[in-house]
Design a protein around this motif. Structure first.
Motif, PDB file in Angstrom:
ATOM      1  N   ALA A  98       0.822  -1.213   0.000  1.00 37.60           N
ATOM      2  CA  ALA A  98       0.000   0.000   0.000  1.00 37.60           C
ATOM      3  C   ALA A  98       0.855   1.262   0.000  1.00 37.60           C
ATOM      4  O   ALA A  98       0.523   2.251  -0.665  1.00 37.60           O
ATOM      5  CB  ALA A  98      -0.931  -0.015   1.211  1.00 37.60           C
ATOM      6  N   VAL A  99       1.959   1.239   0.729  1.00 38.22           N
ATOM      7  CA  VAL A  99       2.818   2.427   0.811  1.00 38.22           C
ATOM      8  C   VAL A  99       3.425   2.759  -0.549  1.00 38.22           C
ATOM      9  O   VAL A  99       3.531   3.931  -0.928  1.00 38.22           O
ATOM     10  CB  VAL A  99       3.921   2.207   1.870  1.00 38.22           C
ATOM     11  N   PHE A 100       3.808   1.723  -1.299  1.00 42.38           N
ATOM     12  CA  PHE A 100       4.458   1.969  -2.588  1.00 42.38           C
ATOM     13  C   PHE A 100       3.475   1.883  -3.751  1.00 42.38           C
ATOM     14  O   PHE A 100       3.885   1.683  -4.899  1.00 42.38           O
ATOM     15  CB  PHE A 100       5.608   0.976  -2.795  1.00 42.38           C
ATOM     16  N   SER A 101       2.183   2.018  -3.443  1.00 42.23           N
ATOM     17  CA  SER A 101       1.182   2.068  -4.498  1.00 42.23           C
ATOM     18  C   SER A 101       1.086   3.484  -5.058  1.00 42.23           C
ATOM     19  O   SER A 101       1.757   4.410  -4.594  1.00 42.23           O
ATOM     20  CB  SER A 101      -0.184   1.614  -3.961  1.00 42.23           C
ATOM     21  N   THR A 102       0.224   3.656  -6.063  1.00 40.92           N
ATOM     22  CA  THR A 102       0.106   4.965  -6.702  1.00 40.92           C
ATOM     23  C   THR A 102      -0.550   6.000  -5.800  1.00 40.92           C
ATOM     24  O   THR A 102      -0.347   7.192  -5.976  1.00 40.92           O
ATOM     25  CB  THR A 102      -0.717   4.832  -7.995  1.00 40.92           C
ATOM     26  N   ASP A 103      -1.369   5.538  -4.850  1.00 46.29           N
ATOM     27  CA  ASP A 103      -2.062   6.466  -3.954  1.00 46.29           C
ATOM     28  C   ASP A 103      -1.606   6.208  -2.527  1.00 46.29           C
ATOM     29  O   ASP A 103      -2.356   5.746  -1.672  1.00 46.29           O
ATOM     30  CB  ASP A 103      -3.577   6.281  -4.066  1.00 46.29           C
ATOM     31  N   ALA A 104      -0.323   6.471  -2.272  1.00 46.93           N
ATOM     32  CA  ALA A 104       0.260   6.160  -0.971  1.00 46.93           C
ATOM     33  C   ALA A 104      -0.282   7.045   0.140  1.00 46.93           C
ATOM     34  O   ALA A 104      -0.189   6.703   1.315  1.00 46.93           O
ATOM     35  CB  ALA A 104       1.786   6.310  -1.036  1.00 46.93           C
ATOM     36  N   ARG A 105      -0.856   8.201  -0.233  1.00 46.40           N
ATOM     37  CA  ARG A 105      -1.341   9.100   0.817  1.00 46.40           C
ATOM     38  C   ARG A 105      -2.548   8.550   1.559  1.00 46.40           C
ATOM     39  O   ARG A 105      -2.899   9.035   2.633  1.00 46.40           O
ATOM     40  CB  ARG A 105      -1.666  10.461   0.211  1.00 46.40           C
ATOM     41  N   ARG A 106      -3.205   7.540   0.977  1.00 49.48           N
ATOM     42  CA  ARG A 106      -4.339   6.932   1.649  1.00 49.48           C
ATOM     43  C   ARG A 106      -3.924   5.948   2.739  1.00 49.48           C
ATOM     44  O   ARG A 106      -4.756   5.445   3.483  1.00 49.48           O
ATOM     45  CB  ARG A 106      -5.232   6.221   0.630  1.00 49.48           C
ATOM     46  N   VAL A 107      -2.639   5.612   2.835  1.00 46.26           N
ATOM     47  CA  VAL A 107      -2.148   4.681   3.842  1.00 46.26           C
ATOM     48  C   VAL A 107      -2.210   5.333   5.209  1.00 46.26           C
ATOM     49  O   VAL A 107      -1.818   6.492   5.386  1.00 46.26           O
ATOM     50  CB  VAL A 107      -0.701   4.243   3.510  1.00 46.26           C
ATOM     51  N   ASP A 108      -2.704   4.574   6.181  1.00 46.08           N
ATOM     52  CA  ASP A 108      -2.803   5.079   7.553  1.00 46.08           C
ATOM     53  C   ASP A 108      -1.495   4.796   8.274  1.00 46.08           C
ATOM     54  O   ASP A 108      -1.117   3.630   8.480  1.00 46.08           O
ATOM     55  CB  ASP A 108      -3.969   4.391   8.269  1.00 46.08           C
ATOM     56  N   LEU A 156       7.857   2.895   7.327  1.00 46.01           N
ATOM     57  CA  LEU A 156       7.354   4.128   7.943  1.00 46.01           C
ATOM     58  C   LEU A 156       8.121   5.337   7.428  1.00 46.01           C
ATOM     59  O   LEU A 156       7.521   6.383   7.113  1.00 46.01           O
ATOM     60  CB  LEU A 156       7.465   4.015   9.465  1.00 46.01           C
ATOM     61  N   GLN A 157       9.445   5.224   7.317  1.00 44.17           N
ATOM     62  CA  GLN A 157      10.238   6.340   6.795  1.00 44.17           C
ATOM     63  C   GLN A 157       9.890   6.624   5.335  1.00 44.17           C
ATOM     64  O   GLN A 157       9.790   7.784   4.930  1.00 44.17           O
ATOM     65  CB  GLN A 157      11.722   6.017   6.941  1.00 44.17           C
ATOM     66  N   ALA A 158       9.698   5.551   4.546  1.00 38.57           N
ATOM     67  CA  ALA A 158       9.329   5.751   3.142  1.00 38.57           C
ATOM     68  C   ALA A 158       7.959   6.408   3.032  1.00 38.57           C
ATOM     69  O   ALA A 158       7.749   7.281   2.173  1.00 38.57           O
ATOM     70  CB  ALA A 158       9.336   4.409   2.410  1.00 38.57           C
ATOM     71  N   HIS A 159       7.027   6.004   3.901  1.00 39.25           N
ATOM     72  CA  HIS A 159       5.693   6.603   3.872  1.00 39.25           C
ATOM     73  C   HIS A 159       5.758   8.084   4.208  1.00 39.25           C
ATOM     74  O   HIS A 159       5.134   8.921   3.529  1.00 39.25           O
ATOM     75  CB  HIS A 159       4.787   5.875   4.855  1.00 39.25           C
ATOM     76  N   LEU A 160       6.512   8.420   5.244  1.00 42.35           N
ATOM     77  CA  LEU A 160       6.646   9.841   5.619  1.00 42.35           C
ATOM     78  C   LEU A 160       7.329  10.632   4.509  1.00 42.35           C
ATOM     79  O   LEU A 160       6.942  11.786   4.236  1.00 42.35           O
ATOM     80  CB  LEU A 160       7.442   9.954   6.923  1.00 42.35           C
ATOM     81  N   ALA A 161       8.320  10.019   3.857  1.00 43.38           N
ATOM     82  CA  ALA A 161       8.983  10.711   2.747  1.00 43.38           C
ATOM     83  C   ALA A 161       8.019  10.926   1.584  1.00 43.38           C
ATOM     84  O   ALA A 161       8.009  12.001   0.954  1.00 43.38           O
ATOM     85  CB  ALA A 161      10.195   9.901   2.289  1.00 43.38           C
ATOM     86  N   GLN A 162       7.179   9.925   1.291  1.00 45.73           N
ATOM     87  CA  GLN A 162       6.210  10.061   0.211  1.00 45.73           C
ATOM     88  C   GLN A 162       5.171  11.132   0.527  1.00 45.73           C
ATOM     89  O   GLN A 162       4.753  11.887  -0.349  1.00 45.73           O
ATOM     90  CB  GLN A 162       5.528   8.726  -0.048  1.00 45.73           C
ATOM     91  N   VAL A 163       4.756  11.178   1.787  1.00 49.31           N
ATOM     92  CA  VAL A 163       3.800  12.221   2.172  1.00 49.31           C
ATOM     93  C   VAL A 163       4.426  13.602   2.004  1.00 49.31           C
ATOM     94  O   VAL A 163       3.784  14.539   1.509  1.00 49.31           O
ATOM     95  CB  VAL A 163       3.335  11.999   3.625  1.00 49.31           C
ATOM     96  N   THR A 164       5.701  13.727   2.366  1.00 54.88           N
ATOM     97  CA  THR A 164       6.392  15.007   2.219  1.00 54.88           C
ATOM     98  C   THR A 164       6.523  15.400   0.751  1.00 54.88           C
ATOM     99  O   THR A 164       6.298  16.558   0.371  1.00 54.88           O
ATOM    100  CB  THR A 164       7.783  14.924   2.862  1.00 54.88           C
ATOM    101  N   VAL A 165       6.870  14.412  -0.076  1.00 57.04           N
ATOM    102  CA  VAL A 165       6.989  14.682  -1.512  1.00 57.04           C
ATOM    103  C   VAL A 165       5.640  15.088  -2.097  1.00 57.04           C
ATOM    104  O   VAL A 165       5.537  16.021  -2.907  1.00 57.04           O
ATOM    105  CB  VAL A 165       7.557  13.452  -2.236  1.00 57.04           C
ATOM    106  N   ALA A 166       4.581  14.377  -1.680  1.00 58.81           N
ATOM    107  CA  ALA A 166       3.243  14.710  -2.175  1.00 58.81           C
ATOM    108  C   ALA A 166       2.838  16.120  -1.763  1.00 58.81           C
ATOM    109  O   ALA A 166       2.236  16.869  -2.542  1.00 58.81           O
ATOM    110  CB  ALA A 166       2.231  13.690  -1.667  1.00 58.81           C
ATOM    111  N   GLN A 167       3.172  16.482  -0.538  1.00 59.47           N
ATOM    112  CA  GLN A 167       2.862  17.835  -0.080  1.00 59.47           C
ATOM    113  C   GLN A 167       3.649  18.876  -0.870  1.00 59.47           C
ATOM    114  O   GLN A 167       3.116  19.947  -1.204  1.00 59.47           O
ATOM    115  CB  GLN A 167       3.160  17.952   1.410  1.00 59.47           C
ATOM    116  N   ASN A 168       4.904  18.568  -1.169  1.00 59.71           N
ATOM    117  CA  ASN A 168       5.700  19.502  -1.980  1.00 59.71           C
ATOM    118  C   ASN A 168       5.109  19.649  -3.379  1.00 59.71           C
ATOM    119  O   ASN A 168       5.087  20.755  -3.944  1.00 59.71           O
ATOM    120  CB  ASN A 168       7.146  19.006  -2.067  1.00 59.71           C
ATOM    121  N   GLU A 169       4.638  18.547  -3.942  1.00 61.08           N
ATOM    122  CA  GLU A 169       4.014  18.635  -5.263  1.00 61.08           C
ATOM    123  C   GLU A 169       2.742  19.478  -5.214  1.00 61.08           C
ATOM    124  O   GLU A 169       2.473  20.281  -6.128  1.00 61.08           O
ATOM    125  CB  GLU A 169       3.690  17.224  -5.772  1.00 61.08           C
ATOM    126  N   ASP A 170       1.973  19.313  -4.168  1.00 57.33           N
ATOM    127  CA  ASP A 170       0.767  20.137  -4.029  1.00 57.33           C
ATOM    128  C   ASP A 170       1.128  21.612  -3.909  1.00 57.33           C
ATOM    129  O   ASP A 170       0.464  22.477  -4.499  1.00 57.33           O
ATOM    130  CB  ASP A 170      -0.024  19.697  -2.789  1.00 57.33           C
TER     131      ASP A 170
END
Length: 374
Positions: free
Chosen positions: A220-230, A299-313
Motif C-alpha cells: 500500500a505504501v508503494f502504491s500509486t495512492d500512498a497518501r491513503r495509507v494510515d 514508515l520512513q518511506a511513507h513519511l517521505a512520500q507524504v512530504t513529496v506529495a505535499q511539496n508537489e501540491d
C-alpha cells in the motif's frame, strides 16, 4: 519488605492438606483437568488430586520398560485464585515464590529450578502465549497480537499447568500426546517439551500472519495512492511486533538451558527435543527483528512520500498562483483612477489587454507544464 511480610503471612496461614482423606484435597472451579498417566497411558481418575498423587507415588519405586518413572499426575488450571492454588502448593510442595508468580501472572519468560538436598525439586517454567487477531476480530484497541501466560510446574511425578488469558488451551495438546504413549512414557519432561513446542509453533503462526500484514502495508505504501495509507496502522504493527518480541526474545536462553544444562527432571533423553525448540526460537528472533527493521523502513518511506506529495501540491498551488498573478497585476494597473493612461480610451484597448493577459497565462502554464509543476 512488604512483599517479604506478605509471603511470610501466606506461609503461616496456608491451609494444610491431609492426603489420607480425599475430600480434603478438593479441586476448585479453576481446575480444567486432573489426569494420571502410567507408562504413557491415561488411567481413569475421579478428579481427586490427593488420591491421584498417592496412586502415582505408591508405585514410584517401580519403573517402566524405558527406565523412567512409572507414572505422573497432570493437573491443568485456568487463572486460579490464591486460595485455590494453596491446596496444590501444599499437596505438591511447591516453592512459595513460584506459587506467587503463578497466581499473580505478568511474569517474564523464564525457567527456574527449586531444588532439594536429596536431588529432587521442581522446575518452574513461564511461557508467554500468543494468538493472532484478524482485523475482523480486533476490538477498539486494535490489537494484532493477543498475549497470555502459561506457567508449568514440573516434578518427577507431576505436571501442573497454570494458564492465564483467553487462549492457549492445552486440551488438543493433551489429546495429541495421549495418541503417542511412547512419548508420554518419558515422564513429565515430555509434557514440558510438548507445551513449549506448541507455544513456539503458535509464535510461528502469529509471525507468519504478521508477515502478511507487513507485506500488505508495504504494497500500500508503494502504491500509486500512498497518501491513503494510515500511518497509525504501521505504528500498530510495530507495537504488536514489540509485544511478540517480549514473548519470544527472553525464552531462548531458558530453552537453551533445558537443552544443554542438567536441570532435573529434564533428562538426557528429552534434551534433544528442546534443541529443536531452540532452533525455532532463533529463527523467530531473526524474523521478528527483520520485520521490525522493515517496518522502520516502510514508515520512513511513507513519511517521505507524504512530504513529496505535499511539496508537489505546494508547487501546483504556487504555479496557479503565478498564473493568476498576471491578470491580477494588469487589472490592478488599469483599475487605478488616473486620467492619462495608455489605451484607456482607445476602442481596441479592452480586447488588447484581455489578449495580453490570456497569452501571458497560456505561456506561463505551458512553462510550468514543461517543468513538471502542473
Amino acid at each position: 519488605m512488604i512483599h517479604k511480610l506478605r509471603r511470610a503471612m501466606r506461609r503461616a496461614y496456608r491451609p494444610t492438606v491431609d492426603l489420607s482423606h480425599p475430600a480434603r484435597s478438593p479441586l476448585g472451579s479453576s481446575v480444567v483437568n486432573c489426569v494420571v498417566y502410567e507408562d504413557g497411558v491415561r488411567i481413569p481418575c475421579d478428579n481427586d488430586a490427593g488420591r491421584a498423587l498417592r496412586r502415582v507415588r505408591s508405585g514410584s519405586g517401580r519403573s517402566s520398560r524405558n527406565g523412567n518413572s512409572r507414572g505422573f499426575v497432570w493437573i491443568g488450571l485456568h487463572e486460579p485464585t490464591e486460595i485455590e492454588f494453596a491446596v496444590f502448593a501444599e499437596l505438591f510442595g511447591l516453592h512459595p515464590l513460584a506459587v506467587e508468580d503463578a497466581v499473580q501472572a505478568h511474569q517474564r519468560p523464564k525457567v527456574q529450578r527449586y531444588g532439594r538436598e536429596d536431588g529432587g525439586g521442581t522446575l518452574f517454567t513461564v511461557l508467554k502465549t500468543c494468538r493472532y487477531v484478524s482485523r475482523e476480530q480486533q476490538d477498539a484497541a486494535g490489537e494484532v497480537v493477543d498475549t497470555g501466560e502459561l506457567m508449568v510446574f514440573t516434578g518427577t511425578d507431576f505436571v501442573i499447568t497454570v494458564r492465564h488469558g483467553r487462549h492457549g488451551s492445552l486440551g488438543p495438546l493433551r489429546e495429541a500426546l495421549e495418541d503417542r504413549p511412547e512419548q508420554l512414557a518419558k515422564g513429565p519432561a515430555a509434557v514440558l517439551h510438548a507445551i513449549a513446542d506448541q507455544v513456539v509453533d503458535d509464535y510461528l503462526a502469529v509471525t507468519d500472519a504478521v508477515q502478511h500484514d507487513v507485506d500488505a502495508v508495504e504494497t500500500a505504501v508503494f502504491s500509486t495512492d500512498a497518501r491513503r495509507v494510515d500511518a497509525g496502522r504501521i505504528y500498530l504493527l510495530k507495537r504488536e511486533l514489540l509485544e511478540l518480541k517480549r514473548a519470544v526474545g527472553p525464552l531462548e536462553r531458558p530453552m537453551q538451558a533445558l537443552a544443554t544444562a542438567p536441570l532435573p527432571p529434564v533428562g538426557p533423553a528429552i534434551q534433544p527435543y528442546f534443541r529443536d525448540v531452540v532452533d525455532h526460537l532463533a529463527r523467530l528472533n531473526e524474523q521478528i527483528g527483520g520485520y521490525d527493521a522493515l517496518l522502520d523502513s516502510i514508515l520512513q518511506a511513507h513519511l517521505a512520500q507524504v512530504t513529496v506529495a505535499q511539496n508537489e501540491d505546494m508547487r501546483k498551488i504556487t504555479a496557479w498562483a503565478a498564473i493568476v498573478a498576471v491578470p491580477t497585476m494588469v487589472c490592478g494597473v488599469y483599475g487605478m483612477n488616473f486620467d492619462h493612461m495608455p489605451e484607456l480610451r482607445w476602442t481596441y484597448g479592452y480586447p488588447l489587454v484581455i489578449g495580453v493577459m490570456v497569452t501571458a497565462c497560456v505561456l506561463i502554464h505551458r512553462s510550468f507544464r514543461r517543468n513538471g509543476w502542473l
